[in-house]
Scaffold this active site. Structure first.
Site, PDB file in Angstrom:
ATOM      1  N   ASP A 123      77.136 -31.944 -86.756  1.00 60.03           N
ATOM      2  CA  ASP A 123      77.248 -32.913 -85.661  1.00 60.03           C
ATOM      3  C   ASP A 123      78.639 -33.530 -85.586  1.00 60.03           C
ATOM      4  OD1 ASP A 123      76.565 -34.210 -88.151  1.00 60.03           O
ATOM      5  OD2 ASP A 123      76.280 -36.064 -87.026  1.00 60.03           O
ATOM      6  N   GLU A 137      75.148 -36.050 -89.931  1.00 63.06           N
ATOM      7  CA  GLU A 137      75.928 -36.754 -90.948  1.00 63.06           C
ATOM      8  C   GLU A 137      76.509 -38.044 -90.400  1.00 63.06           C
ATOM      9  OE1 GLU A 137      79.744 -37.800 -93.047  1.00 63.06           O
ATOM     10  OE2 GLU A 137      79.399 -37.240 -90.971  1.00 63.06           O
TER      11      GLU A 137
END
Length: 595
Positions: free
Chosen positions: A178, A245
């Site tokens: 991400d 994350e």
């Protein structure tokens, strides 16, 4: 970059350059042919047409097992050659001249950049990672690589050791899928469906008005380039691709690593070449909620807007003295309330807890009989004071005031005797007192590492709705007890003001270890390649190493990455030359670890 490559030497394989086999074997005079290959920057500016052509020619998906066959050799792609020939004519003349006598090692990095472009073409903000996960699964299936994907969306791909290194100790490589989705003021880009548009500016890649996503797309690209390679001698590889994350390391928290085989892990989520990170702060997301109700009120609407701040990553830039837009707006409102009590209509700023807010606004409802001219003078004086305080760190700060309403809540009231949904004066005072008293920024510095924050917090998200106000902080500390004490301070303040606190996304500090055989081997490789010692560093940002190491006893972790700047902001950029050097170092380190 040829000077760097020739001086350092290349990893030990016949074809370390990332060429397709068909191109390397096409002529007997390989050395002469290689000297004519496109440079890295020419490759970096290539369009995605060649990559699309290659994907279209990929073999059918096949069942995946531990004993799957070696990947099929890629086919020669005439279309790709044609595209590159066209680009050579439009490439920057200076870059062509600069690289004209270089060895062709630049193409190593071009393989990485091709994969970087592919993953960047997939929208993958936090919480929107299904498509990138699907891409990784297809990638593994098309190459016959073992993989698994868990319920959280994390992907683990294994590749056997190659050449003389089949039985060498395995290496774990790790990065996250991400990205932080931020965009410039005035842009209206739906980044859930529109990916960043890459722009090259000399040695740097950036994006058109949005975050680039090199954090952590460059890690994905390097892992994919290694997994795709069929020649390089390397130990067994396990590549971990985690989700979410950037919003509390949720993927790393959920991932089951009981079947992980390697005990040396290289995380590639760092942003400075030549630095081997060996520890980081832990963190937690703290939500402060103040319940309240809005009601229809009459008066004069005034909107205060702050824009043009630099912002930045709340781990990397928290000690740079930059302004937090949420708190600048709060400070202006607090000063105004002392002159004329008002009712808050709304306040909003920031959308990521780990990014320092670059803009914020608030709308308030003044009593109808207010002398607005005098109040605006007070606001202008206060704004000028604040701009002066941040003249060195946030030169682009702009503060605007508008009577008549300009926010979403007040737009309908603009231009008439105003009525708006506003909070009571009591609730307005609660909100302003909280924002005036709550700590923010660096709280303690690490005495062992001068200049390194030890404990900090960032007010990343501030928002109201018709039910109250919410403030979301990211707390960081390399000492868990200090972070807990800071959390208790916030809880005490919130409770005094009749609010509630919740916590989520907590992750432990990754503590520095004096004894790290894996780090020592990487230091030797770096020294042999450059003649210099790498910097061994602790960082204040959060890395997944602490979480993953806690799940795998004996996991020896190091983090590294190429030069990046202004991550988590639309100014984010990635150095091409540094990416090339970092990639060469990674290849050489894996070669050394194969011995």
């Amino acid at each position: 970059m040829s000077g760097f490559v020739s001086r350092l030497g290349r990893p030990r394989k016949k074809n370390p350059l990332g060429f397709k086999k068909s191109r390397v074997r096409a002529a007997e005079g390989a050395e002469a042919e290689l000297q004519e290959e496109p440079t890295a920057l020419e490759e970096a500016t290539a369009t995605e047409e060649a990559a699309v052509t290659e994907e279209a020619a990929a073999p059918e998906e096949s069942p995946v097992t531990e004993e799957t066959a070696e990947p099929a050799e890629p086919e020669t792609e005439p279309a790709e050659t044609e595209v590159r020939a066209e680009e050579t004519e439009t490439a920057e003349p200076e870059k062509q001249e600069e690289n004209s006598n270089e060895e062709p090692a630049e193409e190593e990095a071009s393989v990485v950049l091709r994969y970087f472009r592919e993953v960047t073409a997939i929208p993958r903000g936090s919480g929107n990672v299904t498509a990138i996960g699907d891409y990784l699964v297809r990638f593994a299936e098309e190459r016959g690589l073992w993989y698994r994907r868990d319920e959280a969306g994390n992907v683990l791909i294994r590749k056997p050791g190659h050449g003389c290194a089949e039985n060498a100790p395995g290496i774990v490589l790790q990065g996250h899928m991400d990205i932080v989705c931020e965009q410039e003021e005035g842009r209206d880009i739906d980044m859930t469906v529109t990916p960043p548009r890459i722009i090259q500016e000399g040695d740097w890649l950036t994006a058109d008005g949005t975050t680039l996503g090199a954090d952590n797309g460059i890690a994905l690209a390097m892992m994919l380039a290694l997994l795709n390679d069929t020649d390089f001698v390397h130990p067994p590889l396990e590549c971990i691709f985690t989700v979410d994350e950037e919003v509390g390391m949720l993927g790393a928290q959920a991932m089951d690593l009981s079947d992980l085989q390697g005990r040396m892990m290289l995380n590639m989520d760092s942003e400075e070449e030549g630095v081997l990170t060996a520890g980081c702060a832990g963190g937690a997301e703290v939500h402060c909620v103040f319940e309240a109700r809005t009601r229809h009120r009459k008066g004069t609407v005034l909107t205060v807007r702050v824009t043009g701040l630099l912002g930045g990553h709340s781990g990397d830039a928290i000690n740079r003295g930059r302004a937090n837009a949420d708190l600048v707006v709060a400070r202006l409102l607090y000063r105004l309330y002392r002159e004329e009590p008002f009712r808050l209509i709304e306040i909003r700023g920031g959308n990521k807890d780990n990014a320092i807010p670059r803009s914020a606004y608030a709308s308030i409802l003044l009593p109808a009989e207010t002398d607005t001219e005098a109040l605006l003078k007070v606001l202008e004086e206060t704004a000028e004071t604040i701009r002066s305080e941040y003249r060195l760190t946030d030169r682009g700060m702009q503060v605007q005031f508008e009577l008549g309403g300009s926010s979403e809540e007040a737009e309908e009231e603009k231009g008439k005797a105003e009525e708006a949904m506003a909070f009571s004066r009591r609730d307005t005072r609660r909100f302003l007192r909280f924002l005036a008293l709550v700590p923010n920024g660096v709280q303690e510095y690490d005495p062992s590492f001068p200049g390194l924050p030890q404990t900090s917090l960032n007010l990343g998200i501030l928002r109201t709705d018709h039910h109250g106000m919410e403030a979301i902080f990211l707390l960081r500390s390399s000492i868990n007890s200090q972070r807990e004490w800071l959390e208790n301070k916030i809880r005490s303040l919130v409770r005094l003001l009749d609010g509630k606190v919740t916590k989520q996304g907590e992750y432990p500090a990754w503590e520095y270890k004096d004894d790290s055989p894996f780090r020592d081997r990487l230091v030797r490789t770096y020294r042999d390649m450059t003649g210099r010692e790498p910097e061994i560093a602790m960082i204040h940002g959060g890395l997944e190493c602490g979480l993953l190491a806690a799940k795998v006893p004996g996991l020896d972790c190091v983090s590294m990455g190429p030069d990046m700047q202004d991550v988590h902001t639309p100014a984010e950029r990635l150095s091409l030359s540094s990416t090339e050097r970092t990639w060469n170092f990674l290849l050489q380190a894996l070669a050394d670890l194969s011995e």
